[in-house]
Design a protein around this motif. Structure first.
Motif: not given
Lengths: 259, 259, 259, 259
Positions: A105, B241-242, D139, D166, D169-170, D172-174, D198, D232
């Motif tokens: 990130s 996006e990253q 996190r 974004r 989303e990040a 949620v992803a982690g 999400g 979703h």
């Protein structure tokens, strides 16, 4: 006449450049000159490289002040050590403080960042921290004595511009020191927008060094930042939900009078 | 070196100014000079006014070409008549064609607009139509022989910028003639953005004439448009996006090597 | 209790479905049932096909009213002819009027659309035109007697949602007939948003028929449209630039009292 | 069948309600029932009030689990003390942890928040922290053992929705634990959007309690959250830059075949 002042030092340009992503020293030099920058970050390990001449030499030769950074550091301790090494190597107590949470990130670690900033300020550094766009974290960084606040617009290298303008405005509103938009700039309008939000300067690298024509993009950024600064000071018209004729009567009726 | 060419005529500046909203002729002149414009719209009824010297005189004195408009016309017939009167009064066959649907929205009437454009082109005019952001209507205006397409970013005087960038991009992609973003510009970054989308020029009035400091905003717009043009030609980095490190290795590890 | 009324007919569901993109009649039927729709568009050529049973039969069997469209028509004449054929084939004078400018953009041709609408209204049709998001064109369509206005949120099949919400609000504010958001819906929140903007219904096809799980997405759309309708009628809180405690005093101090 | 599971406890509803802003207990009860919520936050000082019956009683009577919060706490110590008092008063070790930086922004204090979370987890609490939208802070909160992550969409009470999707989303992803969008929801589509990104649940108060018709808005939120969850899981269509006919051939040509 309208200098950027950080820690008592004045700069005629409000564009701070980074050096990452440049394909060659020559290309970098051309872009830096076109950008008009007077302050440019360098990573410590790139300061002394013998091969094709160093970035350090390039900056000195062009009269650009070098701002060492702590890129690649993942903890306060690592960043503090790097800053101290840079102080000796570069003979400056200025440091762009980066404490990254992870390699993917590239986002700042908020807790390690404040800790490192406090220690470095206490040790006499002029600390310019790269931070996220949280207004509260920005305040804490100012409280521990940082000389500027450098929030991201979006993650490093994404070119997504400023994802949360309200946060940047809030940081500007609360900051007793200059605010430098750092990271996320993709193109000229992003840089102008940052200045219109009240930022005092913009720091960018990839958007210039990785553009198809870096020198042209550097010139675009230079003008965009000047334009955004002027627009900020000129007092823009308010946003209106309804249309407003630029001149309600112009051209209407009275055609006879017109001739 | 990179002129704007409309109907075979070249302009060094890509900023077309309007004159509405200016509080005084003197203030207008200062702003026009700061803007660097070479082409400025005037409403017919404002061409000849005796009081403090006319806009017409002001433009001529500053070497700025006058572009008569049909502001305030609500039908094709009214706009055609106004254009013809302007051609005689101003000794030019160029016309900024406006056919407004109503006094409140100031939005173009798409059907009357195409009809008036066709008639005026057939009558030998160089027609620059103010239109909405519909790519299909833009194509029809080009098909009937207009010399530029001038879509709105948002309604006149709102300062909301470009509400539907995809439509502007689609107009640019399909237009065989220059595209001029007309209406909705609020501040410098809006103008830069228009150019980055591929527009060939920007037309604005209120955002300068009603700014707190019109001359400063005019200068901002001038630079923003140049910046946006350069950024468009320089080839911006892609949006990602990253995150992407500007230099994956810089500053990392090898601190011993660095010294 | 809160029916959608078009041309004097009442519908309990505010979701109008399209049939394009469905991989099979069986999958389509499952999705239509899950959607709760009472009105579904069909292209004329799909009305009578013998192979696996017709869409026409499917709709009748499920008590869903068929709304013939003029999909694939590029001119007023072609659309008018198609509408007349559909009236005979489907025994309804309702028609979803589509006049597409080209095969690539699938955007409406504004001039042919108004022309076809006028002719069909005069011929006794109940005309529901698919249009762009121009408030002026919407007004013209209402003026010639259309029974609903069906503006796009974004181009057909893009799933980009509502690109210019202000235009949709302006259409709603000016329309004397129901407004149906047609085209561009990608997911449930887009549909809810359309209703919150004041639309009376939503028409969608691809976002359901091409979802990974069409029946589940159909159910999502059904609920989203009901939610958006309720939210519109419930009177949302205003957007605020500053934070506002939900209860300024709650939980603060007086811990002694709390126990 | 698709329950929300936090710390091993299952909830049929994915809407967590707050109680702030409600004009009366009766109005609150009606809204809570319409919302279908099974988990509702209460500030400690509001738990026991004698006047018109307590919120505590109201929740128990409606079978809704009470989630005490630490609203109004400005430091880790204050929040920890409040949490402990609430544990005794409410007989639950669950706590919505709020550590606010100041009274104006109502933004979380990231450093105090992590500190308080760590202490409370170590003391056996099930900690649900209200946090900003920084993926790194999220996190850290998960790392210290929080049972959910509750990022803001925008500042409390603003109704601005999700300003930086974004980041959500990040997060949620982690996140190894459920993510609950907390703060900033203005209307139904915002809640649906959170779920589409999400999130596992949505926490809201003001948007319902201060709506013109709280019960109707509560019902809207309930449906929007179910719709967003379904959308979703249903797998939305991709966003496309170009139009795509829902059925390339439908209705085109072959009109003879159609009849």
């Amino acid at each position: 006449e309208d200098p950027l002042v950080i820690a008592g030092e004045s700069f005629g340009s409000r564009l701070i450049m980074g050096t990452g992503g440049a394909p060659s020293l020559l290309g970098l030099e051309t872009a830096l000159r076109a950008s008009g920058t007077e302050l440019t970050t360098v990573a410590l390990r790139r300061v002394h490289t013998g091969s094709e001449g160093s970035i350090w030499d390039l900056l000195r030769h062009n009269g650009i002040r070098a701002l060492p950074n702590t890129a690649g550091c993942f903890s306060a301790n690592e960043a503090i050590l790097t800053a101290k090494l840079a102080r000796e190597a570069c003979e400056t107590n200025w440091v762009k403080l980066e404490v990254i949470a992870d390699d993917t990130s590239l986002l700042p670690d908020p807790i390690e960042l404040v800790s490192a900033a406090r220690t470095l300020v206490d040790d006499g550094f002029v600390v310019l921290p790269y931070t996220n766009d949280d207004p509260i974290l920005a305040r804490k960084l100012a409280d521990v004595g940082c000389s500027a606040i450098m929030p991201l617009g979006s993650p490093i290298g994404t070119g997504l511009g400023i994802l949360n303008p309200r946060n940047i405005e809030a940081i500007v509103a609360g900051a007793p020191v200059p605010v430098v938009l750092d990271a996320g700039i993709g193109t000229a309008s992003d840089a102008a927008f940052a200045m219109e939000l009240g930022c005092d300067a913009v720091l960018l690298a990839t958007s210039v060094t990785r553009a198809a024509d870096p020198a042209r993009m550097a010139r675009a950024m230079r003008q965009a930042i000047e334009a955004g600064r002027d627009a900020h000071l000129a007092g823009r018209i308010p946003r209106r939900e309804q249309a407003l004729a630029s001149s309600p009567t112009e051209g209407r009726a009275n055609l006879d009078l017109a001739l």
